[in-house]
Design an enzyme around this catalytic site. Structure first.
Site, mmCIF file in Angstrom:
data_model
loop_
_atom_site.group_PDB
_atom_site.id
_atom_site.type_symbol
_atom_site.label_atom_id
_atom_site.label_comp_id
_atom_site.label_asym_id
_atom_site.label_seq_id
_atom_site.Cartn_x
_atom_site.Cartn_y
_atom_site.Cartn_z
ATOM 1 N N GLU A 16 45.494 63.302 45.313
ATOM 2 C CA GLU A 16 46.430 62.176 45.286
ATOM 3 C C GLU A 16 47.261 62.109 46.562
ATOM 4 O O GLU A 16 47.477 61.046 47.115
ATOM 5 C CB GLU A 16 47.360 62.287 44.070
ATOM 6 C CG GLU A 16 46.736 61.801 42.780
ATOM 7 C CD GLU A 16 46.262 60.358 42.869
ATOM 8 O OE1 GLU A 16 47.033 59.508 43.328
ATOM 9 O OE2 GLU A 16 45.106 60.088 42.519
ATOM 10 N N CYS A 64 35.155 38.779 43.233
ATOM 11 C CA CYS A 64 35.595 38.199 41.954
ATOM 12 C C CYS A 64 34.430 37.877 41.018
ATOM 13 O O CYS A 64 34.580 37.946 39.799
ATOM 14 C CB CYS A 64 36.403 36.930 42.210
ATOM 15 S SG CYS A 64 37.838 37.234 43.255
#
Ligand code: SF4
Length: 358
Positions: free
Chosen positions: A46, A208
């Site tokens: 992270e 998309c």
């Protein structure tokens, strides 16, 4: 539309089902820190992935874990060694904070990560989103995250009309992120949101047509995907100038370690003109009588930081023999083994250019 209206209109259950179905067959399941998702490796990944793409991080992560397989190994190591494994990744405060946090975990938490979100956020370098990611990915407990990828997805989901980094927008996006956290499969949900942002809802040209949450996306519905999220307002970046004097022998380069706080803290950099002049004053007999050096200029180059641009003028002083002295405050480092010392990436590029040309 206000946030509560968006949330009212959003079918959260379908949103989760569509996202998790997509994640099952198209998400990233083979990242080196996922097997198994331990708090230690999740935390390292992270921190490395902040402002850095996963593909860049993977080799650094593998080398780092090989060198520091456990929290104890990391805490026991010196800051200089930790920084040397970070060389090239940039944002070196992240590495220093990793090292500090490892020591704190060992001395104050018995070598374990605290399992509550608030305490996690008190550790150096662990903000709210990183704490949320460790909490969900490693402990499988529900918590919201808002890293760069997730921020973009959520901004598009509600077709946010201004820069997401504005305080009022961050408040809205955190509230939305919190509202969307499921009660089950939270680790998969968090990874799915990260993967969606990285693989489908990309900054330029989002995909998309294959997006699993397209039917919920307001930016898509309004044909705003190219203008949402609104970019950060442009700032005029200040410019700074510096000169690096690269004093090299056939095998080594003379460097100075920066103080641990400040620009390139703890890293080895060439001396400034003033420090180099000081070195010449101390050793001019050796430098100029015994082994006349060749002096040459390399092209000025630019390095861009988050808050300013730095123009560096490199001057190369090439000694034909390795001298038998080390000036005060400086150290000879092996110029053909850059992994032996922590250095900023522009220095690596310069040394490689010099190594190639000599
Ligand atoms: S539909 Fe397009 S813009 Fe909306 S979340 Fe999916 S990829 Fe992103």
């Amino acid at each position: 539309m206000l946030l509560h209206e968006h949330l009212k209109a959003l079918d959260v259950l379908t949103f989760h089902t569509q996202l998790l179905d997509w994640y099952t067959h198209s998400g990233r399941h083979t990242l080196p820190w996922q097997h198994p998702p331990l708090p230690y490796t999740t935390w390292i990944s992270e921190i490395m992935c902040q402002q850095t793409q996963v593909a860049t991080v993977i080799p650094y992560f593998n080398r780092f874990i090989q060198a520091f397989p456990t929290l104890e190994d990391l805490a026991a190591s010196s800051e200089a060694t930790v920084l040397s494994y970070w060389s090239g990744l940039g944002y070196y405060a992240r590495a220093r904070n990793l090292h500090r946090t490892a020591k704190i975990l060992l001395t104050q938490f018995n070598g374990h990560f605290p399992e509550d979100l608030e305490t996690l956020q008190t550790l150096p370098g662990i903000g709210r989103s990183t704490a949320g990611a460790i909490y969900t990915l490693a402990f499988n407990r529900p918590a919201p995250i808002l890293d760069g990828n997730v921020k973009r997805v959520l901004a598009r989901l509600i077709d946010l009309k201004s820069w997401p980094g504005l305080p009022e927008n961050l408040k809205t996006l955190w509230a939305l992120s919190e509202r969307l956290v499921p009660t089950q499969r939270v680790n998969e949900y968090t990874q799915a949101m990260m993967d969606l942002g990285a693989l489908i809802c990309t900054r330029k040209q989002p995909l998309c047509s294959v997006c699993p949450i397209q039917s919920h996306c307001q930016a898509y519905a309004q044909a705003h995907t190219q203008i949402c999220p609104v970019p950060r307002p442009k700032r005029i970046q200040p410019i700074r100038y510096n000169t690096w004097v690269l004093i090299i022998s056939p095998t080594h380069i003379l460097l100075k370690q920066n103080p641990s706080k400040g620009l390139w803290g703890g890293l080895w950099c060439p001396p400034s003109i003033e420090a180099a002049m000081d070195c010449f004053a101390q050793h001019h007999v050796h430098l100029f009588k015994k082994t006349p050096p060749t002096v040459s200029n390399l092209r000025i180059f630019k390095h861009t930081f988050t808050h300013f641009k730095l123009y560096i003028t490199p001057i190369v002083i090439d000694l034909s023999q390795h001298p038998d002295f080390t000036p005060n405050g400086l150290q000879w480092q092996p110029r053909h083994h850059l992994d032996h010392f922590a250095h900023p990436s522009p220095l690596a590029q310069l040394i490689q250019r010099i190594n190639r040309s000599i």
